[in-house]
Scaffold this motif. Structure first.
Motif, short mmCIF file in Angstrom:
data_model
loop_
_atom_site.label_atom_id
_atom_site.label_comp_id
_atom_site.label_asym_id
_atom_site.label_seq_id
_atom_site.Cartn_x
_atom_site.Cartn_y
_atom_site.Cartn_z
N GLY A 34 0.69 -1.24 -0.04
CA GLY A 34 0.06 -0.07 0.00
C GLY A 34 0.74 1.37 0.10
O GLY A 34 2.01 1.24 0.58
N GLY A 35 0.31 2.48 -0.69
CA GLY A 35 1.15 3.50 -0.87
C GLY A 35 0.36 4.75 -0.34
O GLY A 35 0.61 5.78 -0.49
N GLU A 36 -0.59 4.44 0.42
CA GLU A 36 -1.68 5.77 1.14
C GLU A 36 -2.01 5.27 2.30
O GLU A 36 -2.92 4.24 2.46
CB GLU A 36 -2.71 6.06 -0.09
CG GLU A 36 -3.41 7.28 0.48
CD GLU A 36 -4.67 7.45 -0.40
OE1 GLU A 36 -5.08 8.72 -0.57
OE2 GLU A 36 -5.28 6.58 -1.03
N SER A 37 -1.89 5.99 3.23
CA SER A 37 -2.15 5.65 4.75
C SER A 37 -3.86 5.93 4.87
O SER A 37 -4.30 6.97 4.33
CB SER A 37 -1.69 6.63 5.67
OG SER A 37 -2.09 6.34 7.09
N THR A 38 -4.48 4.72 5.39
CA THR A 38 -5.88 5.05 5.74
C THR A 38 -6.13 4.88 7.18
O THR A 38 -7.45 4.82 7.49
CB THR A 38 -6.54 3.70 5.16
OG1 THR A 38 -6.16 2.55 5.44
CG2 THR A 38 -6.60 3.94 3.56
N ARG A 39 -5.36 5.50 7.80
CA ARG A 39 -5.55 5.79 9.30
C ARG A 39 -6.55 6.88 9.55
O ARG A 39 -6.54 7.64 8.71
CB ARG A 39 -4.19 5.95 10.12
CG ARG A 39 -3.68 7.38 9.66
CD ARG A 39 -2.36 7.60 10.49
NE ARG A 39 -1.49 8.87 9.82
CZ ARG A 39 -2.03 10.03 9.94
NH1 ARG A 39 -3.19 10.27 10.50
NH2 ARG A 39 -1.45 11.17 9.23
N PRO A 40 -7.11 6.63 10.72
CA PRO A 40 -8.21 7.99 10.85
C PRO A 40 -7.44 9.27 10.75
O PRO A 40 -6.46 9.47 11.63
CB PRO A 40 -8.87 7.49 12.36
CG PRO A 40 -8.57 6.13 12.58
CD PRO A 40 -7.40 5.61 11.76
N GLY A 41 -8.19 10.02 10.08
CA GLY A 41 -7.65 11.45 9.96
C GLY A 41 -6.57 11.66 8.99
O GLY A 41 -6.20 12.82 8.83
N ALA A 42 -6.15 10.54 8.35
CA ALA A 42 -5.06 10.83 7.45
C ALA A 42 -5.58 11.86 6.12
O ALA A 42 -6.68 11.77 5.70
CB ALA A 42 -4.69 9.34 6.72
N ASP A 43 -4.66 12.46 5.64
CA ASP A 43 -5.15 13.06 4.26
C ASP A 43 -4.50 12.15 2.89
O ASP A 43 -3.68 11.35 3.09
CB ASP A 43 -4.32 14.41 4.21
CG ASP A 43 -4.40 15.41 5.08
OD1 ASP A 43 -5.76 15.62 5.31
OD2 ASP A 43 -3.79 16.07 5.80
N ARG A 44 -5.21 12.49 1.97
CA ARG A 44 -4.80 11.56 0.82
C ARG A 44 -3.68 11.89 0.06
O ARG A 44 -3.19 13.32 0.26
CB ARG A 44 -6.01 11.74 -0.05
CG ARG A 44 -7.19 11.24 0.39
CD ARG A 44 -8.25 10.64 -0.81
NE ARG A 44 -7.67 9.25 -1.07
CZ ARG A 44 -8.13 8.73 -2.45
NH1 ARG A 44 -9.08 9.08 -2.94
NH2 ARG A 44 -7.70 7.52 -2.68
N VAL A 45 -2.90 11.29 -0.59
CA VAL A 45 -1.76 11.69 -1.34
C VAL A 45 -2.23 11.62 -2.78
O VAL A 45 -3.40 11.08 -3.23
CB VAL A 45 -0.74 10.73 -1.38
CG1 VAL A 45 -0.19 10.52 0.09
CG2 VAL A 45 -1.06 9.19 -1.90
N SER A 46 -1.44 12.30 -3.78
CA SER A 46 -1.74 12.35 -5.18
C SER A 46 -1.43 10.71 -5.79
O SER A 46 -0.88 10.19 -5.29
CB SER A 46 -0.77 13.33 -5.62
OG SER A 46 0.36 12.85 -6.00
N VAL A 47 -2.23 10.68 -6.88
CA VAL A 47 -2.24 9.58 -7.65
C VAL A 47 -0.98 9.30 -7.93
O VAL A 47 -0.31 8.06 -8.15
CB VAL A 47 -3.31 9.53 -8.57
CG1 VAL A 47 -2.89 10.45 -9.65
CG2 VAL A 47 -3.28 7.86 -9.49
N GLU A 48 -0.01 10.14 -8.51
CA GLU A 48 1.34 10.24 -8.79
C GLU A 48 1.94 9.43 -7.94
O GLU A 48 3.01 8.84 -7.98
CB GLU A 48 1.91 11.45 -9.56
CG GLU A 48 1.17 11.99 -10.86
CD GLU A 48 -0.26 12.77 -10.60
OE1 GLU A 48 -1.00 12.93 -11.57
OE2 GLU A 48 -0.38 12.88 -9.50
#
Length: 298
Positions: free
Chosen positions: A59-73
């Motif tokens: 995985g390359g994107e954190s899904t912890r509570p409160g996390a912001d999204r990263v760009s698709v790139e």
């Protein structure tokens, strides 16, 4: 992308599978920053496979509570080379993503499963990618992105509501071309689930209700907050995430005994032992010999 096989090659083992987590992120809740470059992430995946993981989930994107999204790139930069190298080395790999573009690139690089914590709700294009590729698809219960998901943790009866919402998602995905045999169900422990209300424990106790939907069930409880709350030393202090590993192993044994298809875990060795213990116990209860090897058929 043309599918070379209309249905995914899901494992045929009698025992519960172990999915090892490789977070190529700086901010995941328990191991952010440990494997956030390609070389470290590949080596971590190789280590977990050697310890008994049947699947490596990248995985390359954190899904912890409160996390912001990263760009698709950025997400692609993190996961694509890791998935590609692990797959090249013959390691069964899944990609943990909510984005169709990332999923499609990872499948092209060799991923055999797409693990989507949104169950296809975050990106309407995901169903088409999964349907065309024919890969396995983990459909999680989800009510919103990390920033505000805990505001959605309200249920009349959490087991009944989650089962109903997953059944609805299965129907919608099927209508979008995803074959039911591609689907694995995940109750989404920790995602829009209240620790204080005991939602996660109720869902674990209700695993048989999830299994009645007719698809394999993935349990992803490793190191999660509800375990830290259970193990806390005081009302003010949660047990830190790495200190939840023993409890995760205990939960793995119970989930495996009660028929989970796979458990998703940060540390593999103890959990790999736990699923074999559960398999032996189930086998004895059913009058069947325990499995003597750890390999699977794909």
């Amino acid at each position: 992308m043309e599918s070379t096989n209309p249905l995914p090659h899901l494992p045929t083992l009698s025992r519960c599978l172990v999915m090892g987590i490789v977070n190529v992120t700086p901010d995941s809740f328990s191991d952010g920053g440990q494997w956030d470059d390609t070389h470290a992430a590949v080596e971590r995946g190789r280590q977990l496979a050697a310890e008994g993981a049947d699947i490596i989930d990248v995985g390359g994107e954190s899904t912890r509570p409160g996390a912001d999204r990263v760009s698709v790139e950025e997400e692609l930069r993190r996961v694509h080379p890791v998935v590609g190298e692990l797959a090249r080395q013959g390691i069964v790999t899944s990609v943990d993503t909510m984005r169709a573009e990332v999923a499609e690139a990872a499948v092209a690089a060799g991923a055999r499963i797409v693990n989507d914590v949104s169950g296809g709700l975050a990106d309407p294009a995901m169903a088409d990618v999964v349907a065309r590729s024919g890969v396995g698809y983990v459909v999680s219960h989800w009510r919103g992105h990390s920033r505000g998901m805990q505001d959605q943790a309200s249920y009349t009866d959490v087991v009944t509501d989650v089962v109903t919402e997953l059944e609805t998602r299965m129907t919608e995905l099927r209508d979008s071309g995803v074959h039911p045999e591609q689907m694995v169900l995940d109750p989404g422990l920790g995602f829009a689930k209240s620790v204080a209300e005991g939602h996660n424990w109720s869902l674990l106790a209700g695993i048989q209700e999830l299994r009645r939907l007719g698809r394999p069930v993935l349990v992803g409880a490793s190191r999660k907050r509800f375990l830290g709350h259970l193990l806390r030393a005081s009302d003010e202090e949660l047990r830190p995430a790495p200190g939840r590993d023993d409890a995760t192993v205990a939960l793995t044994a119970l989930a495996a005994y009660h028929g989970a298809w796979a458990v998703r875990v940060h540390e593999v060795s103890g959990n790999a032992d736990a699923v074999r213990v559960a398999d032996a116990w189930r086998g004895a209860a059913d009058g069947m010999p325990a499995a003597t090897t750890g390999g699977g058929a794909w």
